[in-house]
Scaffold this active site. Structure first.
Site, PDB file in Angstrom:
ATOM      1  CG  ASP A   9      -1.964  -1.159   1.085  1.00 30.52           C
ATOM      2  OD1 ASP A   9      -2.832  -1.098   0.203  1.00 30.52           O
ATOM      3  OD2 ASP A   9      -1.844  -2.127   1.867  1.00 30.52           O
ATOM      4  CG  HIS A  11      -1.914   3.750  -2.148  1.00 33.54           C
ATOM      5  ND1 HIS A  11      -3.016   3.516  -2.948  1.00 33.54           N
ATOM      6  CD2 HIS A  11      -2.024   2.904  -1.095  1.00 33.54           C
ATOM      7  CE1 HIS A  11      -3.776   2.577  -2.387  1.00 33.54           C
ATOM      8  NE2 HIS A  11      -3.185   2.177  -1.265  1.00 33.54           N
ATOM      9  CG  ASP A  50      -3.444  -1.140  -3.721  1.00 31.73           C
ATOM     10  OD1 ASP A  50      -3.693  -1.590  -4.860  1.00 31.73           O
ATOM     11  OD2 ASP A  50      -4.327  -0.925  -2.877  1.00 31.73           O
ATOM     12  CG  ASN A  85      -7.888  -2.670  -4.590  1.00 33.26           C
ATOM     13  OD1 ASN A  85      -6.923  -2.811  -3.839  1.00 33.26           O
ATOM     14  ND2 ASN A  85      -8.825  -1.764  -4.363  1.00 33.26           N
ATOM     15  CG  HIS A  86      -5.744   1.637  -5.369  1.00 35.36           C
ATOM     16  ND1 HIS A  86      -5.900   2.995  -5.356  1.00 35.36           N
ATOM     17  CD2 HIS A  86      -6.536   1.173  -4.379  1.00 35.36           C
ATOM     18  CE1 HIS A  86      -6.736   3.348  -4.404  1.00 35.36           C
ATOM     19  NE2 HIS A  86      -7.132   2.252  -3.781  1.00 35.36           N
ATOM     20  CG  HIS A 150      -3.981  -6.094  -2.386  1.00 40.03           C
ATOM     21  ND1 HIS A 150      -3.105  -5.160  -1.874  1.00 40.03           N
ATOM     22  CD2 HIS A 150      -5.119  -5.417  -2.668  1.00 40.03           C
ATOM     23  CE1 HIS A 150      -3.682  -3.975  -1.862  1.00 40.03           C
ATOM     24  NE2 HIS A 150      -4.919  -4.098  -2.333  1.00 40.03           N
ATOM     25  CG  ASP A 181      -7.183  -3.956   0.162  1.00 38.35           C
ATOM     26  OD1 ASP A 181      -7.052  -2.786  -0.216  1.00 38.35           O
ATOM     27  OD2 ASP A 181      -8.205  -4.630  -0.064  1.00 38.35           O
TER      28      ASP A 181
END
EC number: 3.1.-.-
Length: 439
Positions: A9, A11, A50, A85-86, A150, A181
């Protein structure tokens, strides 16, 4: 013994509060993890999904990520990862590109052995597709085994994935599940297996108040002690400071009291959140935000939660109006498909000329490709229709919403579907690139 850093994560590419400085912060946090990995001489860095905030990261984010991964490669430290998922696309994944460059290994149902530990991967899978999973993994002859996945697993918050089912139906006996996640770090034991989240490496939401970090995981019975075979230790990261200021105004108190309260904190280069409650006089949020930035804050955001004219609670962010839109959407019983359409209309990455075609394509993908008709059912307001905000991201309307990409990800360990068609006008990507440019 095998020592790995477990992170996820990150990001990268998230322009939180529409700030280019915050965008760089997310890449810097990932680089800090890699710095620790190189300095500590770990056996691998394991990323639980992610890596990117968006499935179409900008070129600057790709180049920055490649530069960081090259440092790991130069140090001889493998980067093992799954797709979140992102960042998931319907064609090849960015992780596949990094693998072709020799900078990463995409984990799947075949073991990747590092030291005396076999690592497996499970990409993010939508809830509607999980009944078809058989959790079939190839055998290994290592001393330990770990599954990197994830999703939102039990027994942690917002869970929608049965961890015990994964462990009992798997062909492999895992010593640990290294997850991504959920942005809240936590560890639990399920079916005699350690299950852990490292949390996000940067605050993707004001709800993520505790410090950011990652896990150092050691697979070694002697190190862990007792009957345990795995030791999980939390390591902190030095990230952008967030300052939270709560002001309860008494009758007769107003903006001067808010300013007085704000002055009590060190605001230097911080993201400042001011929450106003009480019975005091009206306050102009924009004026308080300007005052905080004059005092040294990087970003200031004011929320006034007091009742006004009996119309109910007011919760408006003038620093980021997207928050007000998102809060209103959370009150509506929109289906997953409806939220997908709403996202598409407001996406920064879709030009106005392409909105109609993009919406049409994404609806057709759900109906014809996935047969996911449940996505058109209304959901309880504030429920799971937004594909869950459990990871705490403050979605800014660009690209993917937290825990809910506009296109659902590819099944793990299967051949990827055909890549998404590109916009006919190259300029419409606004500087972003697609997998077709590389794979």
């Amino acid at each position: 013994m095998t020592r790995v850093i477990h992170t996820g994560d990150t990001h990268i590419g998230y322009s939180q509060y529409h700030s280019p400085v915050r965008r760089q912060d997310f890449l810097d946090a990932f680089e800090a993890v890699v710095d620790d990995a190189v300095d500590g001489g770990v056996d691998a860095v394991v990323h639980a999904g992610d890596l990117f905030h968006d499935r179409r990261p900008d070129l600057q984010d790709l180049m920055g990520t490649i530069s960081v991964l090259r440092r790991l490669d130069d140090a001889g430290i493998p980067f093992l990862a799954v797709v979140g998922n992102h960042e998931s696309t319907r064609g090849g994944q960015w992780l596949d590109l990094f693998e072709r460059l020799g900078l990463a290994t995409r984990l799947g149902d075949e073991p990747v052995v590092v030291g005396d530990t076999a690592f497996y991967g499970l990409d993010h899978v939508p809830v509607s597709r999980r009944d078809d999973l058989d959790y079939a993994f190839a055998d290994h002859d290592a001393d330990y085994a770990a599954l990197v996945a994830h999703g939102l697993f039990e027994p942690f918050g917002y869970a929608d994935w049965d961890t015990e089912t994964v462990l009992t139906e798997s062909d492999v006996a895992f010593d640990a599940m290294l997850l991504g996640d959920n942005h809240t770090p936590d560890t639990a034991e399920v079916a005699d297996t350690w299950v852990t989240y490292p949390g996000s490496t940067e605050r993707a939401s004001a709800s993520e108040r505790e410090g950011r970090g990652y896990n150092l995981v050691v697979f070694d019975a002697d190190t862990a002690g007792g009957d345990d075979r795995v030791e999980i230790r939390r390591r902190a990261l030095d990230t952008r400071p967030f300052v939270f200021v709560s002001v309860e105004l008494r009758e007769g108190e107003g903006e001067s009291r808010v300013r007085e309260r704000v002055r009590e904190f060190d605001l230097a280069e911080a993201v400042v959140h001011v929450e106003i409650t009480g019975e005091g006089d009206p306050v102009t949020p924009a004026a308080v935000e300007e005052f905080a930035t004059d005092e040294g804050a990087l970003i200031a955001r004011v929320v006034d939660r007091r009742e006004v004219d009996a119309d109910g609670e007011v919760d408006v962010s003038f620093a980021d109006p997207e928050d007000a839109v998102r809060d209103r959407l959370d009150e509506m019983a929109l289906s997953t498909a409806a939220r997908d359409v709403e996202r598409t209309v407001r996406e920064d990455t879709v030009s106005d000329a392409n909105v109609r075609e993009t919406v049409k394509r994404r609806v057709e993908e759900r109906v014809d490709g996935d047969g996911d008709l449940d996505a058109f059912d209304a959901v309880e307001a504030g429920g799971d229709g937004a594909e869950s905000d459990a990871d705490g991201d403050e979605w800014d309307g660009g690209g993917a919403e937290p825990n809910g990409d506009a296109s659902e990800p590819t099944e793990p360990n299967t051949e990827p579907e055909a890549a998404e068609p590109e916009d006919s006008d190259p300029a419409s990507t606004d500087g972003q690139v697609s997998m077709e440019d590389y794979l």
